[in-house]
Design an enzyme around this catalytic site. Structure first.
Site, mmCIF file in Angstrom:
data_model
loop_
_atom_site.group_PDB
_atom_site.id
_atom_site.type_symbol
_atom_site.label_atom_id
_atom_site.label_comp_id
_atom_site.label_asym_id
_atom_site.label_seq_id
_atom_site.Cartn_x
_atom_site.Cartn_y
_atom_site.Cartn_z
ATOM 1 N N ASP A 177 0.040 4.441 -0.479
ATOM 2 C CA ASP A 177 0.699 4.168 0.793
ATOM 3 C C ASP A 177 -0.121 4.668 1.977
ATOM 4 O O ASP A 177 -0.941 5.578 1.855
ATOM 5 C CB ASP A 177 2.051 4.894 0.856
ATOM 6 C CG ASP A 177 3.082 4.325 -0.098
ATOM 7 O OD1 ASP A 177 2.710 3.540 -0.996
ATOM 8 O OD2 ASP A 177 4.261 4.685 0.046
ATOM 9 N N ASP A 178 0.152 4.064 3.133
ATOM 10 C CA ASP A 178 -0.210 4.571 4.468
ATOM 11 C C ASP A 178 -1.598 4.187 4.952
ATOM 12 O O ASP A 178 -1.939 4.501 6.100
ATOM 13 C CB ASP A 178 -0.079 6.105 4.553
ATOM 14 C CG ASP A 178 1.347 6.584 4.425
ATOM 15 O OD1 ASP A 178 2.253 5.738 4.321
ATOM 16 O OD2 ASP A 178 1.559 7.811 4.419
ATOM 17 N N HIS A 227 4.071 -1.924 4.640
ATOM 18 C CA HIS A 227 4.585 -0.558 4.773
ATOM 19 C C HIS A 227 4.931 -0.263 6.239
ATOM 20 O O HIS A 227 4.824 0.885 6.679
ATOM 21 C CB HIS A 227 3.557 0.438 4.244
ATOM 22 C CG HIS A 227 4.119 1.785 3.900
ATOM 23 N ND1 HIS A 227 5.271 1.961 3.171
ATOM 24 C CD2 HIS A 227 3.663 3.054 4.185
ATOM 25 C CE1 HIS A 227 5.502 3.254 3.013
ATOM 26 N NE2 HIS A 227 4.550 3.942 3.625
ATOM 27 N N HIS A 231 5.244 3.199 10.595
ATOM 28 C CA HIS A 231 5.698 4.195 9.620
ATOM 29 C C HIS A 231 6.911 5.005 10.101
ATOM 30 O O HIS A 231 6.926 6.233 10.000
ATOM 31 C CB HIS A 231 4.552 5.145 9.257
ATOM 32 C CG HIS A 231 4.704 5.788 7.905
ATOM 33 N ND1 HIS A 231 5.426 6.950 7.714
ATOM 34 C CD2 HIS A 231 4.231 5.452 6.686
ATOM 35 C CE1 HIS A 231 5.386 7.306 6.449
ATOM 36 N NE2 HIS A 231 4.666 6.406 5.788
ATOM 37 N N HIS A 338 -0.835 8.375 -1.988
ATOM 38 C CA HIS A 338 -1.289 7.954 -0.668
ATOM 39 C C HIS A 338 -2.807 7.896 -0.592
ATOM 40 O O HIS A 338 -3.500 8.650 -1.291
ATOM 41 C CB HIS A 338 -0.769 8.925 0.400
ATOM 42 C CG HIS A 338 0.727 9.049 0.427
ATOM 43 N ND1 HIS A 338 1.430 9.829 -0.481
ATOM 44 C CD2 HIS A 338 1.655 8.482 1.234
ATOM 45 C CE1 HIS A 338 2.727 9.741 -0.228
ATOM 46 N NE2 HIS A 338 2.890 8.939 0.801
#
Length: 437
Positions: A177-178, A227, A231, A338
């Site tokens: 993620d991210d 995503h 965020h 991540h």
């Protein structure tokens, strides 16, 4: 550009450090609290020979040089992992064509107004659920105690539409993620060298900052998914803001790859039936991570090493417990990791992935761990045979649904069409009208 990225890191750490779920910091049952982990609770037998020593992977470590991208994708090239993929667009991004980085996009733009109209045209029922406030479960006690909203963040509640495991035992749906980030090329190099492919849940603002990295992920056969743009905790936003967060991320991914993702992951796992149904109306299947109980979640807690809230030892202790739990359940699993921070990538390439490669895991992107082809991960290449998209939106804003040759399931009284192989939802016209009514 560096200043923008530093602002993102500061905002991300601040948000992640806020009171979050009602769970402890232990990622799985039996793990130690990460802030107290100063040693491993098991014997480390496998690591990358070039791994950074665990004692050096800390919040105040000296950053090392990043690795260049394994290759640079060529505009006009075709993705060989996806049948029918369009030619790759140019990676050039005009910043003025997109919202401000790392901020919730405004809802009065022509694009967002169109997406709002398209969501309304699907007739998917969006529950009238009050937005939460920042501060996690303690600040939203009534919401956390309300089972009808199915708030995964605080209760672990899922619907038949959510992906939380892989159907085949010992299959790992590998996710990060991210990103993209400065350190994603380091991870991509390791994945490519070991013939591993993953699902990258990408932040729209980061896609705009690292377009070449996003394209390299896509062309290397990794799954690209949504995503959000900035965020945020999605349940704290209005319906229109949620649509803007998802819509802009879908758009920039398509602008850079030529295809539109069918999957999303809510930041922090912050999803309830309002966020869930908006996602479904936008053609996005929610993907969580495996959760056996309030304290047994397949979360390595790698994100928090950068902010000093976790340790590298705690992350590996969590991973060892995840391995133990994975061997006990009858399904495969999905783990939260991540690629935003250097520390997370160091732990992945130095320890977690080498350990997994010595295990009996079958490591795949989420769409393939669901026994679906990579082409099913995108609207433009999904042939509607094995995994009909939840909703396909046309340019005019009208909506159609996928095919119906699937087995039947039940959820909240609505008739659902569920893929027998993957338990991925394909809604019939009736279900779209009836879902969660």
């Amino acid at each position: 550009m560096l200043a923008i990225f530093v602002l993102w890191l500061t905002a991300a750490v601040s948000a992640q450090s806020s009171p979050s779920t009602g769970t402890t910091s232990a990622a799985v049952s039996g793990s130690v609290t990460n802030t107290e982990a100063t040693a491993l609770t098991f014997s480390l037998t496998v690591s990358n020979p070039t791994a950074i020593p665990l004692a050096s992977i800390t919040a105040n470590e000296t950053s090392l040089a990043t690795i260049p991208l394994p290759s640079t994708a060529t505009p006009g090239a075709t993705n060989t992992f996806i049948s029918g993929a369009p030619p790759l667009p140019s990676p050039t991004i005009v910043a003025s064509n997109y919202p401000t980085a790392d901020k919730v996009p405004p809802t009065d733009s022509d694009e967002v107004k169109q997406w709002i109209a398209e969501v309304a045209a699907t007739n998917v029922h969006i529950p009238n659920i009050t937005a939460t406030v920042l501060g996690g479960c303690p600040s939203n006690a009534a919401a956390a105690a309300d089972p009808s909203r199915c708030w995964w963040y605080c209760t672990g509640c899922t619907r038949a539409t959510d992906v939380q495991t892989c159907p085949t035992k010992l299959t790992w749906g590998l996710t990060y993620d991210d990103g993209p980030s400065f350190y994603t090329p380091n991870l991509l190099t390791y994945l490519n060298e070991n013939q591993l492919r993953a699902t990258f849940f990408t932040v729209g603002s980061r896609c705009a900052q690292f377009p070449n990295t996003l394209q390299e992920e896509f062309m290397a056969g990794h799954q690209i998914a949504v995503h959000t743009w900035s965020h945020p905790y999605l349940t704290t936003l209005t319906n229109e803001q949620i649509i803007a967060e998802l819509g802009w991320t879908k758009k920039i991914i398509k602008d850079l790859t030529g295809v539109t993702p069918n999957y999303m992951r809510p930041p922090f796992g912050d999803i309830d039936d309002r966020v869930r149904n908006i996602s479904l109306a936008m053609g996005l299947t929610p993907v969580m991570w495996t959760r056996l109980s309030a304290t047994a979640t397949f979360d390595t807690d790698d994100f928090d090493v950068h902010g000093g809230l976790s340790t590298s030892y705690g992350v590996l202790n969590n991973w060892e417990n995840i391995i133990a739990n994975a061997s006990q359940i009858d399904t495969g699993f999905i783990v939260l990791e991540h690629d935003l921070f250097e520390e997370s990538v160091q732990l992945a390439t130095g320890y977690i992935l080498p350990s997994a490669l010595k295990s009996n895991f079958s490591i795949k992107p989420v769409v393939e761990c669901l026994n679906l082809p990579m082409s099913d991960a995108y609207i433009e290449t999904n042939n509607n045979a094995s995994n009909p998209p939840v909703v396909t939106l046309t340019a005019s804003g009208s909506a159609s649904t996928g095919g119906s040759n699937q087995s039947q399931g039940k959820n909240s009284g609505a008739t659902l069409k569920i893929s027998g192989a993957a338990s991925v939802l394909a809604l019939s016209s009736f279900a779209i009208l009836a879902l969660f009514l």
